[in-house]
Design a protein around this motif. Sequence first.
Motif, mmCIF file in Angstrom:
data_model
loop_
_atom_site.group_PDB
_atom_site.id
_atom_site.type_symbol
_atom_site.label_atom_id
_atom_site.label_comp_id
_atom_site.label_asym_id
_atom_site.label_seq_id
_atom_site.Cartn_x
_atom_site.Cartn_y
_atom_site.Cartn_z
ATOM 1 N N PRO A 106 0.812 -1.217 0.000
ATOM 2 C CA PRO A 106 0.000 0.000 0.000
ATOM 3 C C PRO A 106 0.850 1.274 0.000
ATOM 4 O O PRO A 106 1.173 1.815 1.059
ATOM 5 C CB PRO A 106 -0.817 -0.138 1.287
ATOM 6 C CG PRO A 106 0.078 -0.904 2.201
ATOM 7 C CD PRO A 106 0.891 -1.825 1.320
ATOM 8 N N LEU A 107 1.196 1.758 -1.168
ATOM 9 C CA LEU A 107 1.994 2.978 -1.277
ATOM 10 C C LEU A 107 1.124 4.226 -1.401
ATOM 11 O O LEU A 107 1.609 5.336 -1.236
ATOM 12 C CB LEU A 107 2.953 2.874 -2.465
ATOM 13 C CG LEU A 107 3.923 1.691 -2.398
ATOM 14 C CD1 LEU A 107 4.766 1.620 -3.664
ATOM 15 C CD2 LEU A 107 4.793 1.765 -1.161
ATOM 16 N N CYS A 108 -0.144 4.047 -1.691
ATOM 17 C CA CYS A 108 -1.100 5.153 -1.819
ATOM 18 C C CYS A 108 -1.575 5.577 -0.428
ATOM 19 O O CYS A 108 -2.035 4.741 0.345
ATOM 20 C CB CYS A 108 -2.288 4.691 -2.670
ATOM 21 S SG CYS A 108 -3.675 5.830 -2.651
ATOM 22 N N PRO A 109 -1.468 6.859 -0.086
ATOM 23 C CA PRO A 109 -1.904 7.320 1.242
ATOM 24 C C PRO A 109 -3.387 7.034 1.520
ATOM 25 O O PRO A 109 -3.751 6.738 2.654
ATOM 26 C CB PRO A 109 -1.634 8.823 1.215
ATOM 27 C CG PRO A 109 -0.585 9.003 0.174
ATOM 28 C CD PRO A 109 -0.826 7.928 -0.853
ATOM 29 N N PHE A 110 -4.232 7.109 0.498
ATOM 30 C CA PHE A 110 -5.660 6.837 0.684
ATOM 31 C C PHE A 110 -5.877 5.377 1.077
ATOM 32 O O PHE A 110 -6.654 5.073 1.980
ATOM 33 C CB PHE A 110 -6.435 7.186 -0.591
ATOM 34 C CG PHE A 110 -7.929 7.127 -0.430
ATOM 35 C CD1 PHE A 110 -8.618 8.150 0.191
ATOM 36 C CD2 PHE A 110 -8.644 6.038 -0.898
ATOM 37 C CE1 PHE A 110 -9.992 8.086 0.355
ATOM 38 C CE2 PHE A 110 -10.016 5.964 -0.747
ATOM 39 C CZ PHE A 110 -10.698 6.998 -0.119
ATOM 40 N N VAL A 111 -5.161 4.478 0.414
ATOM 41 C CA VAL A 111 -5.269 3.045 0.726
ATOM 42 C C VAL A 111 -4.716 2.770 2.122
ATOM 43 O O VAL A 111 -5.323 2.043 2.912
ATOM 44 C CB VAL A 111 -4.549 2.189 -0.340
ATOM 45 C CG1 VAL A 111 -4.500 0.723 0.075
ATOM 46 C CG2 VAL A 111 -5.223 2.345 -1.695
ATOM 47 N N THR A 112 -3.574 3.354 2.449
ATOM 48 C CA THR A 112 -2.978 3.168 3.772
ATOM 49 C C THR A 112 -3.930 3.639 4.868
ATOM 50 O O THR A 112 -4.123 2.963 5.878
ATOM 51 C CB THR A 112 -1.631 3.908 3.869
ATOM 52 O OG1 THR A 112 -0.759 3.384 2.874
ATOM 53 C CG2 THR A 112 -0.989 3.735 5.225
ATOM 54 N N SER A 113 -4.543 4.787 4.656
ATOM 55 C CA SER A 113 -5.504 5.312 5.623
ATOM 56 C C SER A 113 -6.693 4.365 5.774
ATOM 57 O O SER A 113 -7.149 4.100 6.896
ATOM 58 C CB SER A 113 -5.984 6.693 5.152
ATOM 59 O OG SER A 113 -6.989 7.179 5.983
ATOM 60 N N TYR A 114 -7.179 3.831 4.667
ATOM 61 C CA TYR A 114 -8.293 2.879 4.720
ATOM 62 C C TYR A 114 -7.890 1.642 5.524
ATOM 63 O O TYR A 114 -8.648 1.172 6.372
ATOM 64 C CB TYR A 114 -8.724 2.482 3.303
ATOM 65 C CG TYR A 114 -9.881 1.509 3.320
ATOM 66 C CD1 TYR A 114 -11.196 1.958 3.310
ATOM 67 C CD2 TYR A 114 -9.654 0.136 3.379
ATOM 68 C CE1 TYR A 114 -12.251 1.068 3.362
ATOM 69 C CE2 TYR A 114 -10.706 -0.757 3.436
ATOM 70 C CZ TYR A 114 -11.999 -0.286 3.426
ATOM 71 O OH TYR A 114 -13.044 -1.176 3.498
ATOM 72 N N LEU A 115 -6.702 1.113 5.253
ATOM 73 C CA LEU A 115 -6.241 -0.091 5.950
ATOM 74 C C LEU A 115 -6.091 0.142 7.454
ATOM 75 O O LEU A 115 -6.329 -0.768 8.253
ATOM 76 C CB LEU A 115 -4.926 -0.583 5.352
ATOM 77 C CG LEU A 115 -5.016 -1.167 3.942
ATOM 78 C CD1 LEU A 115 -3.630 -1.367 3.358
ATOM 79 C CD2 LEU A 115 -5.800 -2.464 3.946
ATOM 80 N N LYS A 116 -5.706 1.335 7.846
ATOM 81 C CA LYS A 116 -5.582 1.645 9.273
ATOM 82 C C LYS A 116 -6.954 1.671 9.941
ATOM 83 O O LYS A 116 -7.089 1.289 11.099
ATOM 84 C CB LYS A 116 -4.850 2.967 9.474
ATOM 85 C CG LYS A 116 -3.366 2.843 9.202
ATOM 86 C CD LYS A 116 -2.625 4.145 9.410
ATOM 87 C CE LYS A 116 -1.138 3.937 9.147
ATOM 88 N NZ LYS A 116 -0.375 5.160 9.303
#
Length: 109
Positions: free
Chosen positions: A76-86
Motif C-alpha cells: 500500500p503505497l497510496c496514502p488513501f489506501v494506507t488510511s483505509y487499511l488503518k
Amino acid sequence: MKPELQDLPLIDNSGGHRFELTVNHSTAFMEYGDREGALALFHTEVPGQLEGQGVGTALVEKVLAEIERQQRQLIPLCPFVTSYLKRHPEWQRLVAPAYQRWFQPAPQP
C-alpha cells in the motif's frame, strides 16, 4: 460500501495499470504495478463531482476484494489506501510482510 455502488463493476485496465470504477459517467481510478511479487497500489483519484459520495471507499474495497480473489499480497503505497487499511485492520492480512510494520501500534514510552 454504499448499496448503490455495490453492483458497479471494477474494471482492470491492465494496459493503463489501473483499476477503474465508473459512476455517473465519471471514472475513479487506482494506479497499480507489480513490485516484489505483490501488487503495489500507487495512487487513487476520484473526480471532483464524485468526491464525498463514498466512491473512493468503494474503489478501495473492490480492489482489495480483487487482490484477495487473486490470492495476491499488496504493497500500500497510496496514502488513501494506507488510511483505509488503518481504519479497517481486517484487510491488513493482504499486506506483504515487509510492509506490515506500517500498521503496528507505536511502542509506548
